[in-house]
Design a protein around this motif. Structure first.
Motif, PDB file in Angstrom:
ATOM      1  N   ARG A  18       4.993 -10.012   6.452  1.00  0.00           N
ATOM      2  CA  ARG A  18       3.763  -9.229   6.343  1.00  0.00           C
ATOM      3  C   ARG A  18       3.332  -8.618   7.672  1.00  0.00           C
ATOM      4  O   ARG A  18       2.565  -7.657   7.703  1.00  0.00           O
ATOM      5  CB  ARG A  18       2.658 -10.138   5.811  1.00  0.00           C
ATOM      6  N   SER A  19       3.831  -9.153   8.771  1.00  0.00           N
ATOM      7  CA  SER A  19       3.418  -8.664  10.090  1.00  0.00           C
ATOM      8  C   SER A  19       3.873  -7.216  10.291  1.00  0.00           C
ATOM      9  O   SER A  19       4.814  -6.759   9.650  1.00  0.00           O
ATOM     10  CB  SER A  19       3.987  -9.558  11.182  1.00  0.00           C
ATOM     11  N   SER A  50      -5.552 -15.080   6.782  1.00  0.00           N
ATOM     12  CA  SER A  50      -6.185 -13.756   6.690  1.00  0.00           C
ATOM     13  C   SER A  50      -5.493 -12.857   5.673  1.00  0.00           C
ATOM     14  O   SER A  50      -4.962 -11.802   6.019  1.00  0.00           O
ATOM     15  CB  SER A  50      -6.167 -13.064   8.054  1.00  0.00           C
ATOM     16  N   PRO A  51      -5.477 -13.267   4.412  1.00  0.00           N
ATOM     17  CA  PRO A  51      -4.751 -12.460   3.421  1.00  0.00           C
ATOM     18  C   PRO A  51      -5.385 -11.087   3.215  1.00  0.00           C
ATOM     19  O   PRO A  51      -6.594 -10.950   3.194  1.00  0.00           O
ATOM     20  CB  PRO A  51      -4.835 -13.301   2.152  1.00  0.00           C
ATOM     21  N   ASP A  52      -4.546 -10.092   3.099  1.00  0.00           N
ATOM     22  CA  ASP A  52      -4.952  -8.730   2.787  1.00  0.00           C
ATOM     23  C   ASP A  52      -4.798  -8.596   1.274  1.00  0.00           C
ATOM     24  O   ASP A  52      -3.689  -8.651   0.740  1.00  0.00           O
ATOM     25  CB  ASP A  52      -4.027  -7.762   3.535  1.00  0.00           C
ATOM     26  N   ARG A  53      -5.910  -8.451   0.579  1.00  0.00           N
ATOM     27  CA  ARG A  53      -5.869  -8.448  -0.892  1.00  0.00           C
ATOM     28  C   ARG A  53      -4.998  -7.323  -1.453  1.00  0.00           C
ATOM     29  O   ARG A  53      -4.316  -7.510  -2.456  1.00  0.00           O
ATOM     30  CB  ARG A  53      -7.274  -8.383  -1.468  1.00  0.00           C
ATOM     31  N   ASP A  54      -5.003  -6.162  -0.815  1.00  0.00           N
ATOM     32  CA  ASP A  54      -4.156  -5.062  -1.297  1.00  0.00           C
ATOM     33  C   ASP A  54      -2.678  -5.435  -1.163  1.00  0.00           C
ATOM     34  O   ASP A  54      -1.891  -5.178  -2.067  1.00  0.00           O
ATOM     35  CB  ASP A  54      -4.433  -3.770  -0.521  1.00  0.00           C
ATOM     36  N   TRP A  55      -2.314  -6.058  -0.038  1.00  0.00           N
ATOM     37  CA  TRP A  55      -0.926  -6.499   0.166  1.00  0.00           C
ATOM     38  C   TRP A  55      -0.554  -7.571  -0.855  1.00  0.00           C
ATOM     39  O   TRP A  55       0.548  -7.552  -1.402  1.00  0.00           O
ATOM     40  CB  TRP A  55      -0.740  -7.012   1.585  1.00  0.00           C
TER      41      TRP A  55
END
Length: 143
Positions: A18-19, A50-55
């Protein structure tokens, strides 16, 4: 069971992927195993920092049926595992055992101690724990 059915990606692996600039070692590790099915535990999604909801939505859309829940089979597999392991580690290990998967993680010993097949993609020689396509066919790639 030997973890030959596929790979189960642990939290640090997903965080690296994800980085903005995933490590080349991890990318190469996964490319060499592109013939294997890749899975994610539903618990791992909730463990991401720190999850990105769109990802996460995109990931869920791409992996769909390859996101594994803690179902009765996984819960039963976890009952025989060491009680001193953390709950998340124990349930991810049970998922790997139940589905005959290899956990891809930065702490393979934690999972091996619980009986699960595990490999560290960042270690110098992860091939010994999970054969790549060339090694599996007997050709043996020089590292």
């Amino acid at each position: 069971m030997n973890g030959q059915s596929g790979l189960l990606l642990d939290t640090p692996v997903l965080a690296d992927i994800r980085s903005p600039d995933p490590t080349s070692v991890l990318r190469l590790f996964l490319q060499r195993r592109s013939h294997l099915r890749i899975f994610i535990s539903a618990l791992t999604l909730g463990d991401l920092p720190s999850p990105d909801r769109d990802w996460l939505r995109e990931l869920a859309g791409r992996f769909g049926c390859h996101i594994l829940p803690v179902d009765p089979g996984v819960a039963l597999a976890s009952t025989g595992l060491a009680h001193d392991a953390g709950t998340l580690t124990k349930l991810v290990a049970a998922t790997a055992l139940h589905h005959d998967l290899t956990v891809v993680t930065d702490r393979p010993e934690d999972f091996r101690r619980l009986g699960a097949s595990a490999v560290d993609p960042w270690s110098p020689a992860p091939e010994s724990a999970q054969p790549d396509r060339e090694n599996a066919s007997g050709a043996g790639a020089a590292q």
